[in-house]
Design a protein around this motif. Structure first.
Motif, PDB file in Angstrom:
ATOM      1  N   VAL A  33      21.843 -12.598   2.992  1.00 58.53           N
ATOM      2  CA  VAL A  33      21.231 -13.624   2.166  1.00 58.53           C
ATOM      3  C   VAL A  33      21.461 -13.241   0.858  1.00 58.53           C
ATOM      4  CG1 VAL A  33      18.834 -13.872   1.619  1.00 58.53           C
ATOM      5  CG2 VAL A  33      19.313 -13.609   3.740  1.00 58.53           C
ATOM      6  N   ARG A  34      21.516 -11.863   0.045  1.00 58.63           N
ATOM      7  CA  ARG A  34      21.730 -11.757  -0.991  1.00 58.63           C
ATOM      8  C   ARG A  34      23.437 -12.322  -1.526  1.00 58.63           C
ATOM      9  NH1 ARG A  34      21.273  -7.052  -1.081  1.00 58.63           N
ATOM     10  NH2 ARG A  34      23.070  -6.254  -1.240  1.00 58.63           N
ATOM     11  N   GLN A  35      24.765 -12.673  -1.060  1.00 64.60           N
ATOM     12  CA  GLN A  35      25.423 -13.338  -1.396  1.00 64.60           C
ATOM     13  C   GLN A  35      25.539 -14.427  -1.509  1.00 64.60           C
ATOM     14  OE1 GLN A  35      28.167 -10.807   1.407  1.00 64.60           O
ATOM     15  NE2 GLN A  35      28.043  -8.773   0.752  1.00 64.60           N
ATOM     16  N   ALA A  36      24.617 -14.841  -0.289  1.00 62.12           N
ATOM     17  CA  ALA A  36      24.689 -16.064  -0.377  1.00 62.12           C
ATOM     18  C   ALA A  36      24.084 -16.765  -1.543  1.00 62.12           C
ATOM     19  CB  ALA A  36      23.979 -16.626   1.056  1.00 62.12           C
ATOM     20  N   LEU A  37      22.921 -15.960  -2.073  1.00 58.88           N
ATOM     21  CA  LEU A  37      21.804 -16.947  -3.004  1.00 58.88           C
ATOM     22  C   LEU A  37      23.485 -16.755  -4.038  1.00 58.88           C
ATOM     23  CD1 LEU A  37      18.875 -15.321  -2.253  1.00 58.88           C
ATOM     24  CD2 LEU A  37      19.377 -17.573  -1.886  1.00 58.88           C
TER      25      LEU A  37
ATOM     26  N   PHE B 123      15.511 -13.473  -8.221  1.00 60.47           N
ATOM     27  CA  PHE B 123      16.511 -13.348  -7.474  1.00 60.47           C
ATOM     28  C   PHE B 123      16.987 -11.741  -8.136  1.00 60.47           C
ATOM     29  CE2 PHE B 123      20.800 -12.042  -7.265  1.00 60.47           C
ATOM     30  CZ  PHE B 123      20.814 -12.052  -5.754  1.00 60.47           C
ATOM     31  N   ARG B 124      16.506 -11.742  -9.779  1.00 67.86           N
ATOM     32  CA  ARG B 124      17.300 -10.104 -10.032  1.00 67.86           C
ATOM     33  C   ARG B 124      16.011  -9.201 -10.029  1.00 67.86           C
ATOM     34  NH1 ARG B 124      19.629 -12.337 -15.501  1.00 67.86           N
ATOM     35  NH2 ARG B 124      21.473 -12.007 -14.618  1.00 67.86           N
ATOM     36  N   LEU B 125      14.294  -9.821  -9.531  1.00 70.79           N
ATOM     37  CA  LEU B 125      13.414  -8.569  -9.185  1.00 70.79           C
ATOM     38  C   LEU B 125      12.795  -8.114  -7.836  1.00 70.79           C
ATOM     39  CD1 LEU B 125      10.575  -7.927 -10.018  1.00 70.79           C
ATOM     40  CD2 LEU B 125       9.790  -9.960  -9.369  1.00 70.79           C
ATOM     41  N   TYR B 126      13.524  -9.179  -6.905  1.00 72.57           N
ATOM     42  CA  TYR B 126      13.643  -8.914  -5.609  1.00 72.57           C
ATOM     43  C   TYR B 126      15.195  -8.580  -4.920  1.00 72.57           C
ATOM     44  CZ  TYR B 126       8.986 -10.893  -5.526  1.00 72.57           C
ATOM     45  OH  TYR B 126       7.689 -11.178  -6.569  1.00 72.57           O
TER      46      TYR B 126
ATOM     47  N   GLU C 192      15.164 -19.037 -14.563  1.00 75.50           N
ATOM     48  CA  GLU C 192      13.770 -18.915 -13.875  1.00 75.50           C
ATOM     49  C   GLU C 192      14.457 -18.328 -12.670  1.00 75.50           C
ATOM     50  OE1 GLU C 192      10.051 -21.138 -11.347  1.00 75.50           O
ATOM     51  OE2 GLU C 192      11.292 -22.048 -12.618  1.00 75.50           O
ATOM     52  N   LEU C 193      15.528 -18.667 -12.187  1.00 74.73           N
ATOM     53  CA  LEU C 193      15.972 -18.292 -10.008  1.00 74.73           C
ATOM     54  C   LEU C 193      16.452 -16.829 -10.433  1.00 74.73           C
ATOM     55  CD1 LEU C 193      17.025 -21.915  -9.337  1.00 74.73           C
ATOM     56  CD2 LEU C 193      15.785 -20.745  -8.487  1.00 74.73           C
ATOM     57  N   ARG C 194      17.254 -16.709 -11.629  1.00 71.55           N
ATOM     58  CA  ARG C 194      18.030 -16.046 -11.539  1.00 71.55           C
ATOM     59  C   ARG C 194      17.084 -14.090 -12.027  1.00 71.55           C
ATOM     60  NH1 ARG C 194      22.689 -17.192 -15.747  1.00 71.55           N
ATOM     61  NH2 ARG C 194      24.761 -17.078 -13.748  1.00 71.55           N
ATOM     62  N   ASN C 195      16.002 -14.937 -12.314  1.00 70.54           N
ATOM     63  CA  ASN C 195      14.500 -13.809 -12.934  1.00 70.54           C
ATOM     64  C   ASN C 195      14.373 -13.311 -11.739  1.00 70.54           C
ATOM     65  OD1 ASN C 195      14.916 -13.438 -15.802  1.00 70.54           O
ATOM     66  ND2 ASN C 195      14.209 -14.662 -15.787  1.00 70.54           N
TER      67      ASN C 195
ATOM     68  N   ALA D 178      14.654 -23.652  -2.271  1.00 68.92           N
ATOM     69  CA  ALA D 178      14.416 -23.608  -0.827  1.00 68.92           C
ATOM     70  C   ALA D 178      14.492 -21.998  -0.422  1.00 68.92           C
ATOM     71  CB  ALA D 178      14.664 -24.590  -0.501  1.00 68.92           C
ATOM     72  N   GLU D 179      15.611 -21.960  -0.622  1.00 71.59           N
ATOM     73  CA  GLU D 179      16.280 -20.978   0.248  1.00 71.59           C
ATOM     74  C   GLU D 179      15.931 -19.361  -1.005  1.00 71.59           C
ATOM     75  OE1 GLU D 179      20.640 -20.814  -0.396  1.00 71.59           O
ATOM     76  OE2 GLU D 179      20.334 -22.896   1.030  1.00 71.59           O
ATOM     77  N   LEU D 180      15.477 -19.056  -1.871  1.00 74.01           N
ATOM     78  CA  LEU D 180      15.218 -18.148  -2.009  1.00 74.01           C
ATOM     79  C   LEU D 180      13.501 -18.139  -1.401  1.00 74.01           C
ATOM     80  CD1 LEU D 180      15.261 -16.010  -4.255  1.00 74.01           C
ATOM     81  CD2 LEU D 180      14.305 -17.468  -6.014  1.00 74.01           C
TER      82      LEU D 180
END
Length: 373
Positions: free
Chosen positions: A35-39, A24-27, A19-22, A67-69
Motif C-alpha cells: 500500500v505504501r509503495q502504491a501511494l 502520508f508521511r505521518l502514517y 496535504e496528502l504528502r503530510n 480515497a485510497e489514502l
C-alpha cells in the motif's frame, strides 16, 4: 495559454499535494509495504501532472489519492472527541502561559485591605431566601459570590481541636476527633467564646452559625509591568511571605506599598497620614483619602487612616519607623486596625514581590468591580 480556471485548478492541486504528502508521511510507518509503495507512485503521478499542467486530469487524480489514502489509514473512533481534546489542551496551554507571564488570578483572603478590597466576609441570617435553594443558589453564587450556610453539629460531643483551615478565610473546629466544621474567620472568635462558656460541649443539631458567606474579591495581578518600571508608592501589591518573620511560608499577601528603597517611613500616634521622607504622603490620591477617612465607594465604611501598631496585640516586635535599604519595601494594609503588615514583621525584600493588583474581576455585582486604585 493558461486560463483563469487552469490557474485555480493548479493552485488547488498543489495545496492538495502538500496535504496528502503530510498525511502520508505521518502514517507511512504503519502502512503495509504494498500500500505504501502504491501511494508513493500515486503522489509522484500527481506531482508530474502538476508540472505538466494537465489540468483536466488533476481533480480526478486528487480524488483517487484521497480515497485510497482514507481506505489505507486506520479508522479513528470518535474523531470529534480527539479534536475537542486538542482544542481544550491548546486553550489550557495558552491560559497557563498567560497566568505565568502576564496576569495571575488572586483571591483576597482576609479583611486587611477593607474597605478598598474585601476578603471573605459574612452576614448573619436565620433562614435562606428563594434564591438560596437548588438550582438557583448556584446561579446566585456565580453572579454575586454570596451563598447561605447553616452549620450544625452532626453528633453530640466535645470540641477536641480548632485552628486555621486550609481554605483561606476559614478556621476549622473538630468535634470528637473526627467531625470537622469549617467556619468563616469573621465569626470564629464568637463561636469559640460560646464554646468556652459551654465547656466545649456541643449537642446534635446545635447550630454553630447561619448566614451568608460573601466570597472575597477575585482579582488579577499584573506579572509583567515591573519588568519595565519600578514599583510605585501607593500601589496595591501582592507578594510572597517566604522567609518573612512570624508568617507562614509559601503564601501570598496583598497590601499597599507604603515605602520604597531609600525612603524613611513613619507612622505617628494621633496622625492618620503616612509620613515618607519627612512629609505626609498625599500622592497617589488614595493615600490622601485614607488619611482623610474618606469612603472608597458609595456605601462603604470610612478609612481609619494609618496607625502605629500597639505592641500588646502581637507577640512580634512592632515598629512605627523604617529606614529602607536598597531592596526593601514597606507594605501596609488599608485597614490598620486589622492588618498583619510591616508594622509587625518588617520590610518586604524585592525578591518577594509578585506584581501590582490591577483589576477586580469577580463577583460581578461587587461595588469594587473594576480597576484597583
Amino acid at each position: 495559454m493558461i486560463t483563469w480556471h487552469d490557474f485555480l485548478t493548479l493552485r488547488s492541486a498543489r495545496k492538495a499535494l502538500r496535504e496528502l504528502r503530510n498525511t502520508f508521511r505521518l502514517y507511512e510507518d504503519i502502512l503495509p509495504p504494498a500500500v505504501r509503495q502504491a501511494l508513493e507512485v500515486r503522489l509522484t503521478d500527481l506531482q508530474q501532472a502538476i508540472r505538466c499542467k494537465e489540468t483536466e486530469e488533476l481533480p480526478a487524480l486528487v480524488a483517487t489519492i484521497r480515497a485510497e489514502l482514507a481506505e489505507a489509514l486506520p479508522k479513528q473512533r470518535a474523531a470529534w472527541a480527539a479534536e475537542a481534546f486538542d482544542v481544550v489542551v491548546s486553550a489550557l496551554a495558552v491560559a497557563f502561559c498567560f497566568r505565568a507571564y502576564f496576569y495571575e488570578p488572586f483571591q483576597i483572603p482576609t479583611g486587611s485591605m477593607q474597605p478598598t478590597l474585601y476578603g471573605i466576609h459574612v452576614e448573619a441570617a436565620e433562614v435562606p431566601d428563594t434564591w438560596d435553594r437548588a438550582p438557583w443558589k448556584f446561579v446566585k453564587w456565580c453572579i454575586t459570590g454570596k451563598s447561605f450556610k447553616d452549620i450544625r453539629i452532626k453528633n453530640s460531643g466535645i470540641v477536641s481541636a480548632y485552628g486555621q483551615s486550609q481554605a483561606p478565610g476559614y478556621s476549622t473546629l473538630v468535634v470528637n476527633g473526627r467531625d470537622r466544621y469549617d467556619l468563616p474567620d469573621a465569626v470564629f472568635p464568637l463561636i469559640l467564646e460560646q464554646l468556652r462558656r459551654d465547656q466545649g460541649r456541643v449537642r446534635t443539631h446545635q447550630r454553630l452559625w447561619s448566614g451568608y458567606v460573601k466570597s472575597g474579591d477575585f482579582l488579577f495581578v499584573n506579572r509583567w509591568i515591573w519588568n519595565f518600571r519600578h514599583p510605585r508608592l501607593g500601589e496595591t501589591i501582592v507578594f510572597s511571605t517566604q522567609n518573612l518573620p512570624g508568617l507562614p511560608n509559601n503564601q501570598h499577601y496583598i497590601k499597599r506599598l507604603c515605602g520604597r528603597p531609600g525612603d524613611r517611613v513613619e507612622l505617628k500616634p494621633g496622625d492618620s497620614h503616612l509620613w515618607v521622607n519627612g512629609k505626609p504622603a498625599l500622592v497617589p490620591t488614595r493615600l490622601a483619602e485614607i488619611a482623610a477617612h474618606e469612603r472608597p465607594w458609595k456605601g462603604a465604611p470610612q478609612y481609619i487612616g494609618y496607625q502605629p501598631a500597639p505592641a500588646s496585640n502581637t507577640p512580634l516586635a512592632t515598629r512605627a519607623q523604617f529606614q529602607l535599604g536598597p531592596l526593601e519595601y514597606v507594605a501596609l494594609g488599608d485597614n490598620s486596625g486589622n492588618s498583619l503588615d510591616s508594622r509587625y514583621w518588617g520590610t518586604v525584600p524585592a525578591r518577594n514581590l509578585l506584581g501590582p493588583a490591577s483589576f477586580v474581576h469577580w463577583p460581578f455585582t461587587s461595588p469594587r468591580w473594576g480597576k484597583i486604585r
